[in-house]
Design a protein around this motif. Structure first.
Motif, mmCIF file in Angstrom:
data_model
loop_
_atom_site.group_PDB
_atom_site.id
_atom_site.type_symbol
_atom_site.label_atom_id
_atom_site.label_comp_id
_atom_site.label_asym_id
_atom_site.label_seq_id
_atom_site.Cartn_x
_atom_site.Cartn_y
_atom_site.Cartn_z
ATOM 1 N N SER A 1 51.092 40.121 38.917
ATOM 2 C CA SER A 1 49.732 40.181 39.436
ATOM 3 C C SER A 1 49.702 40.755 40.848
ATOM 4 O O SER A 1 50.505 40.383 41.706
ATOM 5 N N VAL B 1 46.303 41.475 42.265
ATOM 6 C CA VAL B 1 44.943 41.283 42.771
ATOM 7 C C VAL B 1 44.905 40.079 43.705
ATOM 8 O O VAL B 1 45.277 38.969 43.315
ATOM 9 N N LEU C 1 36.907 42.882 32.044
ATOM 10 C CA LEU C 1 37.627 43.025 33.307
ATOM 11 C C LEU C 1 36.734 43.647 34.370
ATOM 12 O O LEU C 1 35.988 44.592 34.098
ATOM 13 N N HIS D 1 37.916 46.357 39.582
ATOM 14 C CA HIS D 1 39.176 46.379 40.327
ATOM 15 C C HIS D 1 40.094 45.243 39.893
ATOM 16 O O HIS D 1 40.945 44.798 40.652
ATOM 17 N N GLU E 1 42.661 43.222 36.792
ATOM 18 C CA GLU E 1 43.876 43.549 36.042
ATOM 19 C C GLU E 1 44.020 42.566 34.891
ATOM 20 O O GLU E 1 43.571 41.409 34.964
ATOM 21 N N ARG F 1 51.008 44.925 32.178
ATOM 22 C CA ARG F 1 49.902 44.819 33.128
ATOM 23 C C ARG F 1 49.093 46.110 33.064
ATOM 24 O O ARG F 1 49.655 47.209 32.975
ATOM 25 N N HIS G 1 45.021 48.004 34.334
ATOM 26 C CA HIS G 1 43.791 47.899 35.096
ATOM 27 C C HIS G 1 42.836 48.992 34.634
ATOM 28 O O HIS G 1 43.245 49.958 33.970
#
Length: 532
Positions: free
Chosen positions: A51, A53, A198, A201, A203, A257, A259
């Motif tokens: 992660s 964010v 989501l 910005h 993830e 992961r 985004h």
């Protein structure tokens, strides 16, 4: 567990411990029905480290939370590595009512732990079907009063979703029809919804089977998902049985992961690998440009995941080839005999009125074995007016297994079939086989041998593994795979045809020699020459 010992451990450890004790109380059938295999703490913490964010107020969604171990690990990682976080809100879904009291305990402990770190944490556990509750994210849906339904977006979505197939007429499949085709797998629906939930910005961090990365069953899902999400890190487990070993799950899993694309061009993709859990914190890491690994291949968005220098080289070789089976005047189809539909025509022994019926076990590498003693696999089928439309003319073919056992060393297992094998006009090919044939003229024996040798080669097997994450070998995938020019295939056939014994080493050495002779350097390590 005493109160003092419980207070001395992290919330993720606590969630793992109560989760492990819970799994010992439920049957494997129950786990499969719910698709519920709780995430080991080592995997949860690894996923949490992915992660990136960090903001003052953070919203987290866990679509299938179990005992909350993933969310606990994520919150721990976020708070311990970012001073700016002041508030965290968690939304978690869980349908298993028997596990919810344990989930409540884990989140209560997490809230207390966060409070001691100066972070306000709130959570909401919803005993609802995640898919049916959120299918409206895929379209503009109004409530009874004409208002648009809530479409809250989340900063981080982390999940180990359930995985099992659902029927086409299942309410969840109907509600998410834009994501799936045929009989969908529930985990892909979770992923597709997460992509729509989501924030701009945010993830998503998931652990799922690898099967969505290629294949016709997930084609519609990939087009939707990859049009919205850019994957920037994928972790591959080299072993099928390590990630969820305590539940004895044999499955190719990946952690990734992603985004939102937000209109920009994808940049780089990191691929990390580990054997299992013990070396998870010291993975091998490779970095790639998105182009060449991720994107549109012959009208289908698929993801290649090379993990070694050898696989890199294999991809480079296949990128040089522009031919496909159709361009080589070769077709591929699936065996038309579905055994349970023609049981009245199946025979265990030869009669004058029968023809050979070939099943998956009859096909070995470069060899057809018939008849064989295999329970439930009758080796002959009656030739009649009723069965004839299901049979194929007795011609030269290449027979390819449609499925591989998860323990098989090779995904691709093929054999040339010569019409001289049997003195009949027709043969039966069971539905677990694919067969390759000449579109406008019959395959020569040399060409059939060359095709089978190529499919059995380590070169083709390595290429297939870089994008195929399941045990199925679909005709569609083979139809879209790059092939070398027909002269290359014929030359390989001439090398192998009439050999009394064709083993893996002979196939691989012949392929390497031919590649080198046309200026494409390729050498297999000694250990790989006995690959299969």
């Amino acid at each position: 567990m005493s109160g003092s010992s419980a207070d001395s451990i992290f919330p993720s450890q606590f969630a793992d411990q109560i989760g492990e004790s819970y799994t010992e109380t439920v049957t494997n059938d129950f786990k499969k029905a719910y698709g519920q295999f709780l995430t080991p703490v080592k995997i949860a913490r690894f996923m949490a480290t992915l992660s990136t964010v960090r903001r003052k107020v953070l919203s987290i969604l866990d679509p299938g939370c179990g005992t909350g171990i993933l969310t606990c690990a994520l919150v721990e990682q976020a708070i311990l590595t970012a001073d700016e976080i002041r508030e965290i809100s968690i939304t978690a879904y869980e349908l298993d009512s028997t596990i919810l009291p344990k989930t409540e305990k884990a989140f209560t402990k997490l809230r207390q732990w966060a409070d001691r770190k100066g972070v306000k944490l709130t959570y909401q556990i919803k005993e609802e079907d995640f898919v049916l509750s959120n299918a409206h994210y895929l379209s503009m849906v109004q409530d009874l009063f004409g208002h648009l339904k809530d479409k809250s977006k989340y900063d981080i979505i982390i999940s180990n979703p359930p995985y099992f197939k659902i029927p086409k007429d299942d309410l969840r499949a109907k509600a998410t029809a834009t994501l799936n085709k045929g009989q969908p797998n529930i985990y892909a629906i979770f992923l597709g919804l997460a992509a729509h939930m989501l924030s701009d910005h945010g993830e998503l961090i998931f652990i799922t089977p690898r099967s969505f990365t290629a294949g016709p069953y997930f084609e519609r899902f990939r087009k939707v998902f990859f049009s919205k999400i850019e994957l920037d890190h994928v972790h591959v487990f080299d072993s099928r049985n390590k990630a969820f070993g305590r539940d004895k799950v044999l499955q190719e899993n990946i952690i990734f992961r992603g985004h939102p694309l937000n209109g920009h061009t994808p940049s780089a993709l990191t691929i990390s690998t580990s054997l299992g859990l013990e070396d998870l914190n010291t993975p091998k890491v490779r970095k790639y440009k998105h182009t060449g690994l991720f994107g549109d291949k012959n009208g289908d968005s698929i993801l290649f995941l090379p993990t070694t220098d050898l696989e890199d080289r294999v991809l480079q070789i296949f990128d040089k080839w522009t031919d496909r089976l159709g361009k080589l005047d070769i077709g591929i189809s699936t065996g038309p005999v579905v055994s349970f539909r023609v049981t009245d025509h199946l025979r265990e022994a030869y009669r004058d009125s029968t023809v050979p019926l070939l099943w998956l076990p009859n096909v070995r590498k470069m060899k057809i074995e018939h008849p064989i003693a295999k329970k439930g696999k009758c080796q002959f089928i009656e030739l009649s007016n009723e069965s004839r439309p299901l049979l194929v003319r007795n011609r030269n073919y290449v027979l390819l297994r449609r499925f591989s056992a998860k323990s098989d060393k090779s995904r691709l297992v093929a054999a040339p079939y010569y019409s001289t094998e049997f003195k009949v006009d027709y043969i039966g090919l069971e539905n677990h086989l694919n067969y390759l044939y000449g579109l406008t003229q019959e395959l020569s024996e040399e060409l059939a041998t060359g095709l089978a040798g190529l499919l059995n080669s380590t070169l083709f097997d390595l290429y297939f593994r870089t994008f195929n994450g399941n045990t199925q070998v679909s005709a569609t995938e083979l139809r879209n795979m790059p092939f070398p020019p027909i002269e290359f295939v014929e030359s390989l056939g001439q090398k192998l045809h009439h050999k009394s014994h064709i083993d893996q080493e002979l196939i691989d050495l012949s392929v390497c020699d031919l590649l080198n002779s046309i200026g494409i350097y390729f050498q297999l390590p000694e250990s790989t020459l006995t690959y299969a």
